[in-house]
Scaffold this active site. Structure first.
Site, mmCIF file in Angstrom:
data_model
loop_
_atom_site.group_PDB
_atom_site.id
_atom_site.type_symbol
_atom_site.label_atom_id
_atom_site.label_comp_id
_atom_site.label_asym_id
_atom_site.label_seq_id
_atom_site.Cartn_x
_atom_site.Cartn_y
_atom_site.Cartn_z
ATOM 1 C CB ALA A 17 21.302 -14.998 -71.374
ATOM 2 C CG ASN A 31 24.942 -16.395 -66.952
ATOM 3 O OD1 ASN A 31 26.159 -16.292 -67.140
ATOM 4 N ND2 ASN A 31 24.330 -15.736 -65.995
ATOM 5 C CE1 TYR A 32 19.286 -17.773 -70.207
ATOM 6 C CE2 TYR A 32 18.505 -17.672 -72.459
ATOM 7 C CZ TYR A 32 18.349 -17.350 -71.129
ATOM 8 O OH TYR A 32 17.260 -16.639 -70.731
ATOM 9 C CE LYS A 33 28.793 -20.954 -69.215
ATOM 10 N NZ LYS A 33 29.022 -19.596 -68.870
#
Length: 160
Positions: free
Chosen positions: A103, A105-107
């Site tokens: 994702a 947001n997981y970076k």
């Protein structure tokens, strides 16, 4: 805590995480042997994949009207940085995984993308890639976030 103590804790956590990933991957054959007995509901086996023991479920159809088949066992990358994500996904591919979850947001999507590029040895159509964008975005922002995911992953499309 001092900066030195924080660095030590971070390094220690990364080492522990790496060992946990290695241990989980070593359990793959045992998991595959019991997974069909644990699953209930509609699923099939995917003979086109190298690991035909991984069942999948059809979750819909794509824009071409083809079935979208989600493997029921995949490699997650939550809380991994790019380096750990790269190593974990490459190891997962070597163990026969055909599904990767990430994702924005997981970076870590650049690491996941490098792993797909460097370590996935089969046709792209045989790999299921799932990514996500943050909620609460307008349509223009959502399209931009989706395009950024594709760029980070170095892919032309994702499967879900």
């Amino acid at each position: 805590a001092t900066a030195k103590e924080e660095r030590f804790a971070t390094i220690t956590n990364m080492i522990i995480l790496k060992e946990l990933v290695h241990a989980a991957l070593s359990l793959m054959p045992a998991i595959l042997s019991i997974l069909p007995k644990l699953l209930h509901g509609p699923h099939r086996y995917a003979p086109q994949w190298k690991s035909p023991d991984i069942p999948f479920i059809t979750i819909g159809v794509d824009v071409a009207g083809e079935d979208v088949n989600l493997p029921l066992l995949g490699a997650g990358t939550w809380q991994y940085n790019d380096t750990i994500a790269y190593e974990s996904v490459c190891k997962a591919f070597r163990q026969g995984y055909t599904f990767v979850d990430t994702a924005s947001n997981y970076k870590n999507q650049k690491g996941v993308g490098r792993a797909i590029k460097d370590c996935w040895t089969r046709d792209r159509k045989d790999l299921f890639v799932m990514t996500k964008i943050p909620g609460g975005l307008g349509s223009a922002e959502a399209l931009s976030a989706a395009q950024e995911n594709l760029e980070d992953l170095q892919l032309e499309y994702v499967d879900h």
